[in-house]
Write a protein that holds these residues in place. Structure first.
Motif, short mmCIF file in Angstrom:
data_model
loop_
_atom_site.label_atom_id
_atom_site.label_comp_id
_atom_site.label_asym_id
_atom_site.label_seq_id
_atom_site.Cartn_x
_atom_site.Cartn_y
_atom_site.Cartn_z
N TRP A 102 0.82 -1.20 0.00
CA TRP A 102 0.00 0.00 0.00
C TRP A 102 0.85 1.25 0.00
CZ3 TRP A 102 -3.58 -1.28 4.75
CH2 TRP A 102 -4.49 -2.28 4.39
N ARG A 103 0.26 2.33 -0.51
CA ARG A 103 0.77 3.69 -0.32
C ARG A 103 -0.29 4.43 0.49
NH1 ARG A 103 5.47 4.63 -2.43
NH2 ARG A 103 6.06 3.53 -4.29
N VAL A 104 0.15 5.12 1.51
CA VAL A 104 -0.74 5.81 2.43
C VAL A 104 -0.48 7.31 2.32
CG1 VAL A 104 -1.42 6.05 4.85
CG2 VAL A 104 -0.66 3.82 3.97
N THR A 105 -1.55 8.09 2.30
CA THR A 105 -1.41 9.55 2.30
C THR A 105 -2.34 10.14 3.35
OG1 THR A 105 -3.08 9.83 0.57
CG2 THR A 105 -0.78 9.71 -0.14
N VAL A 106 -1.97 11.33 3.82
CA VAL A 106 -2.79 12.07 4.77
C VAL A 106 -3.04 13.45 4.17
CG1 VAL A 106 -2.95 13.06 7.08
CG2 VAL A 106 -1.81 10.84 6.74
N ALA B 69 6.12 2.71 0.02
CA ALA B 69 5.13 1.64 0.04
C ALA B 69 5.38 0.76 1.25
CB ALA B 69 5.22 0.82 -1.24
N ARG B 70 4.31 0.15 1.72
CA ARG B 70 4.41 -0.73 2.90
C ARG B 70 3.51 -1.93 2.71
NH1 ARG B 70 4.67 1.43 7.08
NH2 ARG B 70 5.16 3.48 6.31
N GLU B 71 3.80 -2.98 3.44
CA GLU B 71 2.93 -4.15 3.41
C GLU B 71 1.57 -3.78 3.97
OE1 GLU B 71 4.31 -7.82 5.04
OE2 GLU B 71 6.28 -7.61 4.10
N ALA B 72 0.54 -4.38 3.40
CA ALA B 72 -0.82 -4.17 3.89
C ALA B 72 -0.87 -4.51 5.37
CB ALA B 72 -1.79 -5.06 3.11
N ALA C 50 -5.94 8.25 3.19
CA ALA C 50 -6.28 7.45 2.01
C ALA C 50 -5.23 6.36 1.84
CB ALA C 50 -6.34 8.31 0.77
N ILE C 51 -5.68 5.20 1.39
CA ILE C 51 -4.78 4.07 1.12
C ILE C 51 -5.06 3.60 -0.31
CG2 ILE C 51 -4.08 1.74 1.79
CD1 ILE C 51 -5.42 2.31 4.55
N VAL C 52 -3.99 3.40 -1.08
CA VAL C 52 -4.12 2.85 -2.43
C VAL C 52 -3.14 1.70 -2.59
CG1 VAL C 52 -4.89 5.04 -3.44
CG2 VAL C 52 -2.46 4.44 -3.49
N LEU C 53 -3.43 0.83 -3.55
CA LEU C 53 -2.48 -0.23 -3.89
C LEU C 53 -1.25 0.40 -4.51
CD1 LEU C 53 -4.85 -2.94 -5.42
CD2 LEU C 53 -3.84 -2.90 -3.13
N ALA C 54 -0.09 0.03 -4.04
CA ALA C 54 1.16 0.63 -4.52
C ALA C 54 1.38 0.35 -6.01
CB ALA C 54 2.34 0.12 -3.70
N ASP C 55 0.99 -0.82 -6.48
CA ASP C 55 1.24 -1.20 -7.87
C ASP C 55 0.32 -0.52 -8.86
OD1 ASP C 55 3.18 -2.90 -6.92
OD2 ASP C 55 1.97 -4.71 -7.13
N THR C 56 -0.95 -0.35 -8.48
CA THR C 56 -1.95 0.11 -9.45
C THR C 56 -2.58 1.46 -9.13
OG1 THR C 56 -3.78 -0.97 -8.31
CG2 THR C 56 -2.57 -2.29 -9.96
#
Length: 77
Positions: free
Chosen positions: A5-9, A42-45, A62-68
């Motif tokens: 995942w990629r996490v943003t604030v 990116a980090r592990e789910a 917000a959390i998105v899949l790092a790959d897509t």
């Protein structure tokens, strides 16, 4: 393969409750003004990270899949 995942604030929305940093300190930090920011990269789910996003009182995380870039939280339409 483990989901990443990629996490943003959204710091314009963050009210500095600190809940996210308390629940998932590996993923969130508070700045001197007590605004949250995600630890870069990116980090592990992680259920703790998802829980922090779900419990944010102003929905600033917000959390998105790092790959897509597909939305994990909040869920896409």
């Amino acid at each position: 393969m483990t989901e990443r995942w990629r996490v943003t604030v959204d710091r314009r929305v963050c009210v500095g409750s600190g809940l996210c940093a308390g629940l998932a300190p590996e993923a969130f930090r508070l700045d001197p003004a007590r605004r949250s920011h995600a630890v870069p990269g990116a980090r592990e789910a992680s259920e703790r990270v998802r829980e922090a996003a779900e419990m944010c009182p102003v929905e600033a995380i917000a959390i998105v899949l790092a790959d897509t870039g597909e939305a994990v939280f909040p869920p896409g339409d």
